[in-house]
Enzyme design. Structure first.
Site, PDB file in Angstrom:
ATOM      1  N   CYS A  13       0.831  -1.211   0.000  1.00  0.00           N
ATOM      2  CA  CYS A  13       0.000   0.000   0.000  1.00  0.00           C
ATOM      3  C   CYS A  13       0.868   1.265   0.000  1.00  0.00           C
ATOM      4  O   CYS A  13       1.531   1.569   0.984  1.00  0.00           O
ATOM      5  CB  CYS A  13      -0.914  -0.040   1.229  1.00  0.00           C
ATOM      6  SG  CYS A  13      -1.792   1.489   1.574  1.00  0.00           S
ATOM      7  N   CYS A  16      -0.005   3.917   2.629  1.00  0.00           N
ATOM      8  CA  CYS A  16       0.424   3.459   3.964  1.00  0.00           C
ATOM      9  C   CYS A  16       1.875   3.870   4.229  1.00  0.00           C
ATOM     10  O   CYS A  16       2.232   4.249   5.343  1.00  0.00           O
ATOM     11  CB  CYS A  16       0.291   1.944   4.091  1.00  0.00           C
ATOM     12  SG  CYS A  16      -1.408   1.350   3.904  1.00  0.00           S
TER      13      CYS A  16
END
Length: 89
Positions: A13, A16
């Site tokens: 991600c 993230c």
């Protein structure tokens, strides 16, 4: 009172990875006032399902009583600080 910030993430991600330095800085500056619990959704799908996480990153701030705040997407430090104070950190 224990305040926990649950960080739901995945290694793949991109957002993230953007969120991580914000959380690390906050954790260093607020030393011991709250706990960070990192939840890798690929490895802990049961926990992600329990918290109904559908998008990453998702940050959930909770105290012993309840979920105080839920953030979806990259969240700025100021918003996290406000929620942590509301939770009692």
């Amino acid at each position: 009172m224990t305040v926990t910030l649950k960080d739901f993430y995945a290694d793949w991600c991109g957002p993230c990875k953007t969120q991580d330095p914000i959380l690390e800085e906050l954790e260093d500056d607020w030393e011991g006032r709250f706990e960070v619990e990192k939840v890798n959704v690929d490895e802990q799908q049961d926990v992600a399902n329990e918290y109904q996480v559908r998008s990453l990153p998702t940050l959930i701030i909770e105290n012993e009583d309840e979920i105080v705040e839920r953030f979806v997407g990259v969240t700025q430090r100021e918003d996290l600080e406000d929620a942590l104070e509301s939770a009692g950190a």
